[in-house]
Design an enzyme around this catalytic site. Structure first.
Site, PDB file in Angstrom:
ATOM      1  N   ASP A 109     -48.860   2.216 -12.116  1.00 22.87           N
ATOM      2  CA  ASP A 109     -48.093   3.393 -12.497  1.00 22.87           C
ATOM      3  C   ASP A 109     -46.877   3.481 -11.579  1.00 22.87           C
ATOM      4  O   ASP A 109     -46.921   3.093 -10.429  1.00 22.87           O
ATOM      5  CB  ASP A 109     -48.954   4.666 -12.400  1.00 22.87           C
ATOM      6  CG  ASP A 109     -49.673   4.803 -11.071  1.00 22.87           C
ATOM      7  OD1 ASP A 109     -50.295   3.818 -10.661  1.00 22.87           O
ATOM      8  OD2 ASP A 109     -49.593   5.874 -10.441  1.00 22.87           O
ATOM      9  N   SER A 110     -45.766   3.966 -12.103  1.00 22.26           N
ATOM     10  CA  SER A 110     -44.478   4.051 -11.384  1.00 22.26           C
ATOM     11  C   SER A 110     -43.992   2.685 -10.919  1.00 22.26           C
ATOM     12  O   SER A 110     -43.365   2.554  -9.877  1.00 22.26           O
ATOM     13  CB  SER A 110     -44.585   4.992 -10.174  1.00 22.26           C
ATOM     14  OG  SER A 110     -44.956   6.283 -10.572  1.00 22.26           O
ATOM     15  N   SER A 111     -44.266   1.652 -11.709  1.00 24.17           N
ATOM     16  CA  SER A 111     -43.918   0.292 -11.300  1.00 24.17           C
ATOM     17  C   SER A 111     -42.681  -0.245 -12.005  1.00 24.17           C
ATOM     18  O   SER A 111     -42.276  -1.374 -11.751  1.00 24.17           O
ATOM     19  CB  SER A 111     -45.100  -0.650 -11.568  1.00 24.17           C
ATOM     20  OG  SER A 111     -45.449  -0.626 -12.936  1.00 24.17           O
TER      21      SER A 111
ATOM     22  N   SER B  79     -42.357   0.570 -17.771  1.00 22.52           N
ATOM     23  CA  SER B  79     -42.353   1.524 -18.888  1.00 22.52           C
ATOM     24  C   SER B  79     -43.704   2.194 -19.077  1.00 22.52           C
ATOM     25  O   SER B  79     -44.134   2.442 -20.194  1.00 22.52           O
ATOM     26  CB  SER B  79     -41.924   0.855 -20.205  1.00 22.52           C
ATOM     27  OG  SER B  79     -42.928  -0.010 -20.710  1.00 22.52           O
ATOM     28  N   SER B  80     -44.387   2.531 -17.982  1.00 23.27           N
ATOM     29  CA  SER B  80     -45.665   3.219 -18.101  1.00 23.27           C
ATOM     30  C   SER B  80     -45.503   4.560 -18.807  1.00 23.27           C
ATOM     31  O   SER B  80     -46.402   5.001 -19.534  1.00 23.27           O
ATOM     32  CB  SER B  80     -46.306   3.403 -16.729  1.00 23.27           C
ATOM     33  OG  SER B  80     -45.437   4.074 -15.839  1.00 23.27           O
ATOM     34  N   SER B  81     -44.348   5.230 -18.613  1.00 26.85           N
ATOM     35  CA  SER B  81     -44.144   6.520 -19.273  1.00 26.85           C
ATOM     36  C   SER B  81     -44.072   6.353 -20.789  1.00 26.85           C
ATOM     37  O   SER B  81     -44.655   7.139 -21.540  1.00 26.85           O
ATOM     38  CB  SER B  81     -42.876   7.198 -18.749  1.00 26.85           C
ATOM     39  OG  SER B  81     -41.735   6.395 -18.996  1.00 26.85           O
ATOM     40  N   ALA B  82     -43.346   5.338 -21.256  1.00 26.04           N
ATOM     41  CA  ALA B  82     -43.278   5.090 -22.695  1.00 26.04           C
ATOM     42  C   ALA B  82     -44.642   4.699 -23.246  1.00 26.04           C
ATOM     43  O   ALA B  82     -45.019   5.106 -24.351  1.00 26.04           O
ATOM     44  CB  ALA B  82     -42.256   3.994 -22.995  1.00 26.04           C
ATOM     45  N   ALA B  83     -45.404   3.920 -22.486  1.00 24.87           N
ATOM     46  CA  ALA B  83     -46.739   3.523 -22.928  1.00 24.87           C
ATOM     47  C   ALA B  83     -47.652   4.735 -23.075  1.00 24.87           C
ATOM     48  O   ALA B  83     -48.454   4.816 -24.009  1.00 24.87           O
ATOM     49  CB  ALA B  83     -47.344   2.517 -21.945  1.00 24.87           C
TER      50      ALA B  83
ATOM     51  N   ASP C 235     -37.904   0.426 -24.423  1.00 28.43           N
ATOM     52  CA  ASP C 235     -39.288   0.437 -23.940  1.00 28.43           C
ATOM     53  C   ASP C 235     -40.282   0.630 -25.084  1.00 28.43           C
ATOM     54  O   ASP C 235     -41.201  -0.170 -25.279  1.00 28.43           O
ATOM     55  CB  ASP C 235     -39.479   1.545 -22.906  1.00 28.43           C
ATOM     56  CG  ASP C 235     -38.701   1.293 -21.632  1.00 28.43           C
ATOM     57  OD1 ASP C 235     -38.230   0.158 -21.439  1.00 28.43           O
ATOM     58  OD2 ASP C 235     -38.565   2.228 -20.826  1.00 28.43           O
TER      59      ASP C 235
END
Length: 431
Positions: free
Chosen positions: A146-148, A151-155, A197
């Site tokens: 996470d926060s890498s 595109s964890s936010s889009a996922a 993303d």
């Protein structure tokens, strides 16, 4: 293939068990959204200008176990955050900076991690979809990522959209889901990013490079030739993807650098378009003819000139990179990735000392064909394509060298996740 091993049966069973306990359900009622992370080998920072981008998913990402709640209630727990998100799908969701009516359920959410679930409801309803059923769910992401900058936010947004779609028996195409996730990020959360993303997450296919024109929304999946067709040409027989974490985890919405550079690109576009005598066209760089750019670029102040140079040179790198990928010319593909990384530093002026150091270390690692930042370049990780048989050696080299230059940040990262060896993945799906 390793990419087919995510998620594992053990991960799926654990999710189903957790959701069944939260909602007092049978495990057979629980479905799982698999929403992979993505990498962008070429096409950095140009999707918001309508540029051409390339992307692929990897065999890591977000898993959302869920079942329809049987009511209008949404109840979500997280593997990364404490607390419980609870709200109704018939509540009015207001975008960022307009959310003045703070109800009690929002105030109880720790770290505001429920905003993506609320954003999914906002996006679906504002687009005319009728939601009558909520979900009971448990969401988690691949450990340490996470926060890498993957595109964890889009996922996460895509996962909630697909779960609510399933629970409410909605028929929504992948291209519509791309637009809905854009609404979550642009309207609800206030980000100024483009559609690359969510497009990668929803359109990718295993082993392919997804290429999209972000202005027209046209896309294609580009396959590599079979190994036997090019392994005699001096090209690597197989590659892996390295993800090297920096330890920096500042949230994108809290960093003004990203949105500021988007504004600068639009300012450059406006100057170039008006210099050609056009005062009506939308000021994005994809609306600037390359000939107009060459003729009038001397009118741009230094910062704006750099942003425009990055856009036009990156667009060209994507086109050359797609051609190299299709021919199996991975050495040229890697060199273009490295050039993209260099332009991100020099022309787009993103990144910070730890990420730049990590980028330079990757370029010295054995077997690495090319490297660049992943994500916006203000935190997160760097990616690299590496010859498969040297991937483990390269990962060890990067871990060792980064610890020398950034001992404090490196010590905060688990040794098991500091440098990950990945493969390409598939698109988001419900199983």
């Amino acid at each position: 293939m390793a990419s087919r091993c995510w998620p594992s049966d053990a991960e799926l069973n654990e999710l189903r068990e957790r959701v069944s306990k939260i909602g007092d359900l049978n495990k057979e009622e629980v479905r799982v959204v698999v929403s992979p992370y993505r990498i962008c080998p070429l096409g950095a920072h140009i999707d918001h200008q309508g540029g051409i981008v390339s992307a692929m998913t990897i065999n890591m990402g977000v898993l959302l176990g869920f079942a329809p709640s049987g009511s209008n209630q949404v109840v979500i727990r997280s593997g990364q955050f404490e607390g419980e998100v609870k709200f109704r799908v018939d509540e009015i969701q207001k975008p960022k900076d307009k959310n003045l009516d703070k109800d009690s359920s929002e105030l109880q959410e720790q770290c505001n991690w429920g905003r993506y679930a609320r954003g999914a409801v906002y996006a679906l309803k504002s687009s005319g979809n009728i939601l009558s059923k909520g979900i009971i769910g448990y969401i988690c992401g691949s450990e340490g990522l996470d926060s890498s900058g993957l595109s964890s936010s889009a996922a996460v947004g895509v996962a909630y959209l697909m779960a609510l779609q399933y629970a409410n028996d909605l028929v929504i195409s992948p291209t519509e889901l791309i637009e809905y996730d854009r609404l979550i990020e642009n309207e609800y959360l206030g980000l100024k990013n483009g559609i690359m993303d969510q497009s990668a997450i929803l359109l990718s296919s295993h082993g392919c490079l997804m290429c999209m024109n972000c202005k027209t929304k046209d896309y294609k999946l580009v396959y590599q030739p079979k190994v036997l067709e090019y392994n005699e040409s001096g090209q690597p027989k197989a590659t892996r993807i390295l993800l090297a974490l920096s330890g920096l985890k500042q949230a994108l919405t809290n960093n003004p650098g990203y949105n500021k550079r988007v504004v600068e690109c639009r300012e450059a576009a406006q100057i170039l378009i008006e210099a050609s005598g056009d005062y009506t066209t939308e000021p994005i760089l994809s609306n600037v003819d390359p000939e107009v750019y060459d003729t009038h670029k001397h009118k741009l102040e230094p910062n704006l000139a750099k942003r425009a140079e990055h856009y036009f040179s990156e667009n060209m790198r994507v086109m050359k990179g797609v051609e190299a990928w299709a021919m199996g010319n991975l050495k040229d593909f890697g060199m273009l990735i490295t050039a993209s990384g260099r332009s991100s530093i020099q022309n787009y002026e993103c990144g910070c000392e730890p990420l730049i150091q990590l980028y330079e270390i990757l370029l010295r690692a054995p077997g690495v064909l090319g490297a660049r930042f992943s994500g916006a370049g203000f935190r997160g990780c760097c990616l690299a394509f590496v010859e498969a048989d040297l991937a483990t050696e390269a990962a060890s080299f990067v871990r060792r060298e980064y610890l020398k230059v950034q001992p404090e940040l490196a010590s905060q990262i688990s040794k098991d996740t500091a440098v990950l060896i990945c493969e390409s993945g598939d698109c988001a799906r419900v199983i």
